[in-house]
Enzyme design. Sequence first.
Site, short mmCIF file in Angstrom:
data_model
loop_
_atom_site.label_atom_id
_atom_site.label_comp_id
_atom_site.label_asym_id
_atom_site.label_seq_id
_atom_site.Cartn_x
_atom_site.Cartn_y
_atom_site.Cartn_z
N GLY A 24 39.64 35.70 40.98
CA GLY A 24 38.86 34.46 41.07
C GLY A 24 39.08 33.60 39.85
N ARG A 38 50.65 28.26 22.79
CA ARG A 38 50.82 27.65 21.46
C ARG A 38 50.98 28.73 20.38
NH1 ARG A 38 48.52 22.01 22.13
NH2 ARG A 38 50.14 21.25 23.54
N ASP A 116 37.84 42.31 36.47
CA ASP A 116 38.11 43.75 36.35
C ASP A 116 39.22 44.23 37.27
OD1 ASP A 116 36.49 43.38 38.51
OD2 ASP A 116 35.03 44.93 37.98
N THR A 139 36.35 35.61 33.99
CA THR A 139 35.49 35.66 35.18
C THR A 139 34.17 34.98 34.84
OG1 THR A 139 34.15 37.09 36.59
CG2 THR A 139 34.84 38.05 34.52
N ILE A 140 33.58 34.31 35.83
CA ILE A 140 32.28 33.67 35.55
C ILE A 140 31.16 34.70 35.53
CG2 ILE A 140 32.96 31.44 36.53
CD1 ILE A 140 31.19 32.13 38.98
N ASP A 141 31.41 35.91 36.07
CA ASP A 141 30.30 36.85 36.29
C ASP A 141 29.79 37.53 35.02
OD1 ASP A 141 30.60 36.26 38.92
OD2 ASP A 141 31.72 38.06 39.45
N ASP A 143 30.63 40.30 33.83
CA ASP A 143 30.35 41.70 34.13
C ASP A 143 31.44 42.63 33.59
OD1 ASP A 143 32.32 40.83 35.82
OD2 ASP A 143 31.50 41.73 37.63
N GLY A 184 27.64 36.12 41.24
CA GLY A 184 27.45 37.26 40.34
C GLY A 184 27.68 38.61 41.00
P1 ADP Z 1 39.17 39.95 39.70
O1 ADP Z 1 40.34 40.17 38.82
O2 ADP Z 1 38.58 38.59 39.56
O3 ADP Z 1 38.16 41.10 39.62
P2 ADP Z 1 40.13 41.04 42.24
O4 ADP Z 1 39.27 42.24 42.21
O5 ADP Z 1 40.29 40.32 43.54
O6 ADP Z 1 39.69 39.91 41.21
O7 ADP Z 1 41.58 41.49 41.72
C1 ADP Z 1 42.60 40.53 41.53
C2 ADP Z 1 43.93 41.17 41.76
O8 ADP Z 1 44.12 42.24 40.81
C3 ADP Z 1 44.11 41.84 43.11
O9 ADP Z 1 44.41 40.94 44.14
C4 ADP Z 1 45.28 42.76 42.81
O10 ADP Z 1 46.48 42.03 42.72
C5 ADP Z 1 44.93 43.25 41.40
N1 ADP Z 1 44.18 44.49 41.50
C6 ADP Z 1 42.86 44.66 41.78
N2 ADP Z 1 42.53 45.96 41.84
C7 ADP Z 1 43.69 46.65 41.61
C8 ADP Z 1 44.03 48.04 41.57
N3 ADP Z 1 43.11 49.00 41.77
N4 ADP Z 1 45.31 48.36 41.34
C9 ADP Z 1 46.24 47.41 41.11
N5 ADP Z 1 45.99 46.09 41.16
C10 ADP Z 1 44.74 45.71 41.40
#
Ligand code: ADP
Length: 335
Positions: A24, A38, A116, A139-141, A143, A184
């Site tokens: 996100g 930079r 995460d 992330t805005i959350d 968390d 959130g």
């Molecule tokens: P965020 O990073 O905001 O938590 P997501 O949970 O949708 O968003 O994860 C973003 C991307 O990170 C996923 O689409 C995938 O490419 C990668 N990703 C997420 N979880 C895993 C995982 N367990 N193993 C490898 N890549 C992951």
Amino acid sequence: MYEIPNLQSSDSKPSAIAVLTSGGDSPGMNPAIRGVVRAALHQGIKVYGVNKGYSGLIIGDMAEMDSASVTNIVQRGGTLLKSDRCLAFKDPAVRYQAAEVLKEKGIEGLVVIGGDGSLTGAHLLTQENDIKVIGLPGTIDNDIYGTDDTIGFDTAVNTALDAIDKIRDTALSHENLFLVEVMGRNSGFIATHVGIACGAEMIIAPEYEIQAESICFQLANNRLQGKGSSGIIVVAEGPKPGLTTHLAKQLNQHQLDPKVCILGHIQRGGSPSGHDRVLASCLGASAVDYLCAGFNDVMIGVRNGKITETPLHQIIEKNKKLDNRLFERAQLLHK
Ligand code: ADP
């Protein structure tokens, strides 16, 4: 102001690095990219911008960046590099392919800006392949373990506040009760901060279960005390969509007739706040310092005003908890 560690470059300073944004989007990703670019150029390191997160990485969709590539983006929301969710990256063979793409271009280090999920992908990439990674909490959350603040949280809180202050005018004029849903997912950081700052009558956060009956009892009590029938209840969206509408139906059964307002994606967009611009710029530039000093598999965040690193495996294993005392303080304030 942040205390910035004085890191010394090691012999393993990379000659080329790449940066991507994933998951996100959050306001502040642009100043973070600018910080990376930079700082890398300042150190004489080539820097590539990868388009569309891991989706772009696995097909080598990237271009070398210069100082002008990041001109005039510090104030812009979203991400210049675009973001994506790439389920294929969960496959080790696909991560191997991504590492090969980087090696072919002589890229030795990757900065991943995301939540995460994205940081989990970065950790696995470096564990399985000879590529160094540094994560930044985008992330805005808010968390993410290992940092007091994530890039975008402050802007999201302010965006929600701006909307709620307007909703409050209508709530007062019509003596309405509003349930305002903020983002959130599983965490109540946005809800708690927004709730305190907007003077909410109540905050509903996923960390603290509350029954509709108890909300009704509290609202009825407020009315008895002459506090009027208008009000704002801030509700964290929770893990599944529909929580706030469901709650409104339950309150309807008690003749409270709340109006529902779901703030949704407006919280993810918009110009980053001054706080987020400074945080993101400092973290972006520090990511390069950490790579040059030989660090790998860590996320750079801020703890007690100090820029510091946390191993990515800890970020994945540990949950950042909403401070109980902050939530209690919020409850005290809306009585
Ligand atoms: P965020 O990073 O905001 O938590 P997501 O949970 O949708 O968003 O994860 C973003 C991307 O990170 C996923 O689409 C995938 O490419 C990668 N990703 C997420 N979880 C895993 C995982 N367990 N193993 C490898 N890549 C992951």
